[in-house]
Design a protein around this motif. Sequence first.
Motif, PDB file in Angstrom:
ATOM      1  N   ALA A  73       0.906  -1.336   0.013  1.00 23.78           N
ATOM      2  CA  ALA A  73      -0.174  -0.034  -0.040  1.00 23.78           C
ATOM      3  C   ALA A  73       0.901   1.262  -0.044  1.00 23.78           C
ATOM      4  N   GLY A  74       2.104   0.906   0.391  1.00 30.47           N
ATOM      5  CA  GLY A  74       3.137   2.258   0.451  1.00 30.47           C
ATOM      6  C   GLY A  74       4.439   1.820   0.054  1.00 30.47           C
ATOM      7  N   VAL A  75       5.301   2.912  -0.036  1.00 26.46           N
ATOM      8  CA  VAL A  75       6.717   2.665  -0.076  1.00 26.46           C
ATOM      9  C   VAL A  75       7.594   3.819   0.313  1.00 26.46           C
ATOM     10  N   VAL A  76       8.719   3.566   0.951  1.00 22.83           N
ATOM     11  CA  VAL A  76       9.579   4.607   1.105  1.00 22.83           C
ATOM     12  C   VAL A  76      11.184   3.981   1.025  1.00 22.83           C
ATOM     13  N   SER A  77      11.948   4.971   0.438  1.00 24.11           N
ATOM     14  CA  SER A  77      13.409   4.609  -0.141  1.00 24.11           C
ATOM     15  C   SER A  77      14.076   5.817   0.615  1.00 24.11           C
ATOM     16  N   MET A  78      15.338   5.435   1.131  1.00 22.31           N
ATOM     17  CA  MET A  78      16.053   6.247   1.836  1.00 22.31           C
ATOM     18  C   MET A  78      17.438   5.861   1.694  1.00 22.31           C
ATOM     19  N   GLY A  79      18.537   6.839   1.959  1.00 14.67           N
ATOM     20  CA  GLY A  79      19.804   6.519   1.848  1.00 14.67           C
ATOM     21  C   GLY A  79      20.654   7.740   2.075  1.00 14.67           C
ATOM     22  N   PRO A  80      21.923   7.689   1.757  1.00  9.96           N
ATOM     23  CA  PRO A  80      22.863   8.798   1.848  1.00  9.96           C
ATOM     24  C   PRO A  80      22.125  10.278   1.305  1.00  9.96           C
ATOM     25  N   PRO A  81      22.433  11.367   2.087  1.00  8.13           N
ATOM     26  CA  PRO A  81      22.004  12.633   1.175  1.00  8.13           C
ATOM     27  C   PRO A  81      22.795  12.685  -0.185  1.00  8.13           C
ATOM     28  N   ALA A  82      21.863  13.293  -1.047  1.00  8.66           N
ATOM     29  CA  ALA A  82      22.094  13.504  -2.295  1.00  8.66           C
ATOM     30  C   ALA A  82      23.115  14.790  -2.426  1.00  8.66           C
ATOM     31  N   ASP A  83      22.832  16.022  -1.515  1.00 10.13           N
ATOM     32  CA  ASP A  83      23.248  17.112  -1.819  1.00 10.13           C
ATOM     33  C   ASP A  83      24.940  17.116  -1.040  1.00 10.13           C
ATOM     34  N   PRO A  84      25.761  17.897  -1.678  1.00  7.74           N
ATOM     35  CA  PRO A  84      27.252  17.719  -1.136  1.00  7.74           C
ATOM     36  C   PRO A  84      27.402  18.559   0.050  1.00  7.74           C
ATOM     37  N   ASP A  85      26.418  19.459   0.454  1.00  7.71           N
ATOM     38  CA  ASP A  85      26.613  20.340   1.739  1.00  7.71           C
ATOM     39  C   ASP A  85      26.279  19.375   3.001  1.00  7.71           C
ATOM     40  N   LEU A  86      25.773  18.180   2.617  1.00  6.43           N
ATOM     41  CA  LEU A  86      25.222  17.309   3.910  1.00  6.43           C
ATOM     42  C   LEU A  86      26.014  16.209   4.283  1.00  6.43           C
ATOM     43  N   ASP A  87      26.461  15.787   5.405  1.00  8.09           N
ATOM     44  CA  ASP A  87      27.373  15.016   6.062  1.00  8.09           C
ATOM     45  C   ASP A  87      26.767  13.445   6.137  1.00  8.09           C
ATOM     46  N   PRO A  88      27.124  12.719   5.200  1.00  8.35           N
ATOM     47  CA  PRO A  88      26.380  11.330   5.449  1.00  8.35           C
ATOM     48  C   PRO A  88      26.728  10.628   6.697  1.00  8.35           C
ATOM     49  N   THR A  89      27.648  11.063   7.517  1.00  5.31           N
ATOM     50  CA  THR A  89      28.056  10.504   8.948  1.00  5.31           C
ATOM     51  C   THR A  89      26.893  10.940   9.736  1.00  5.31           C
ATOM     52  N   THR A  90      26.295  11.981   9.577  1.00  8.98           N
ATOM     53  CA  THR A  90      25.086  12.326  10.426  1.00  8.98           C
ATOM     54  C   THR A  90      23.664  12.738   9.642  1.00  8.98           C
ATOM     55  N   ALA A  91      23.783  12.573   8.590  1.00  7.03           N
ATOM     56  CA  ALA A  91      22.290  12.894   7.955  1.00  7.03           C
ATOM     57  C   ALA A  91      22.091  11.429   7.064  1.00  7.03           C
ATOM     58  N   GLY A  92      20.615  11.201   6.830  1.00  2.63           N
ATOM     59  CA  GLY A  92      20.088  10.413   5.852  1.00  2.63           C
ATOM     60  C   GLY A  92      18.967  10.852   5.076  1.00  2.63           C
ATOM     61  N   GLN A  93      19.017  10.635   4.019  1.00  2.00           N
ATOM     62  CA  GLN A  93      17.868  11.493   3.019  1.00  2.00           C
ATOM     63  C   GLN A  93      16.500  10.409   2.864  1.00  2.00           C
ATOM     64  N   LEU A  94      15.407  10.992   2.893  1.00  2.00           N
ATOM     65  CA  LEU A  94      14.309  10.225   2.774  1.00  2.00           C
ATOM     66  C   LEU A  94      14.089  10.694   1.258  1.00  2.00           C
ATOM     67  N   TYR A  95      14.538   9.690   0.243  1.00  2.00           N
ATOM     68  CA  TYR A  95      14.386  10.035  -1.227  1.00  2.00           C
ATOM     69  C   TYR A  95      12.899  10.221  -1.646  1.00  2.00           C
ATOM     70  N   GLN A  96      12.079   9.109  -1.156  1.00  2.00           N
ATOM     71  CA  GLN A  96      10.575   9.098  -1.910  1.00  2.00           C
ATOM     72  C   GLN A  96       9.600   8.494  -0.789  1.00  2.00           C
ATOM     73  N   ILE A  97       8.566   8.914  -0.460  1.00  2.00           N
ATOM     74  CA  ILE A  97       7.586   8.154   0.239  1.00  2.00           C
ATOM     75  C   ILE A  97       6.339   8.362  -0.505  1.00  2.00           C
ATOM     76  N   HIS A  98       5.849   7.041  -0.902  1.00  2.00           N
ATOM     77  CA  HIS A  98       4.434   7.064  -1.518  1.00  2.00           C
ATOM     78  C   HIS A  98       3.473   6.298  -0.939  1.00  2.00           C
ATOM     79  N   VAL A  99       2.226   6.613  -1.252  1.00  2.00           N
ATOM     80  CA  VAL A  99       1.092   5.975  -0.602  1.00  2.00           C
ATOM     81  C   VAL A  99       0.007   5.630  -1.529  1.00  2.00           C
ATOM     82  N   ARG A 100      -0.578   4.636  -1.857  1.00  2.00           N
ATOM     83  CA  ARG A 100      -1.772   4.523  -2.918  1.00  2.00           C
ATOM     84  C   ARG A 100      -2.625   5.526  -2.568  1.00  2.00           C
TER      85      ARG A 100
END
Length: 172
Positions: A73-100
Motif C-alpha cells: 500500500a506504500g513505499v519509502v526509500s532512503m539512503g545517503p544525502p544527495a546534496d554535497p553540503d550534507l554530511d552522510p555520517t550525520t544525515a540520511g535522506q528520505l528520497y521518496q515516500i508514496h502511498v496509494r
Amino acid sequence: MPTTTLRAATPADLDAITDIHTLARTAYYQAGGLLDPDLTSAGSRARRREAWARVLGSADGTVLCAVREGEVAGVVSMGPPADPDLDPTTAGQLYQIHVRPGSWGAGIGSRLHEGFVRLLRERSLSTGVLEAWERNTRARTFYARHGWRPDGHSRPGPCDAEYLRLRLELGA
C-alpha cells in the motif's frame, strides 16, 4: 481496523511499487497544477520501473514496503544525502515516500515515516532530509506534522515552483 506492517522491499514488489509511485506522483503533481500527459504515459511508467529496479538492486539505499491486508500500500526509500553540503555520517535522506492515493489518511504514510526514523536511529544519524515540491501541500503538511522544517535550501521544480529541502532533527 487493518494493521500496516513494514518489510524490506524485494524485486517481486517492483510492479506494485512502480504503480503506487505513478498514482501518487500523478495525484500530487496534478493537484499542484501540472497537467503533463507524460505523468501517466507508458514510457514514463517504464522509466520509473527501471529506476526502481536499480534502487532495489543497489546496496546504497533501503526500500521498505507498507503492507496492508496482504497488498503493498506504500513505499519509502532512503539512503545517503544527495546534496554535497550534507554530511552522510550525520544525515540520511528520505528520497521518496508514496502511498496509494485511495489509502491516504489511513496511517500508512506515518508507518513509513516511522520506519525511516527508526533506520536513522539504528544508523546513529541525527538528521533526516528530504525534498518536497512546494505545491504539494498534502506532503508538506504531513511532514510538518512529523516535525520537518524547511532548511532554506531549494532548487527549481516544475510549474515555476521550487523543490524545498526539509530537515528533521532527531532528539537524543
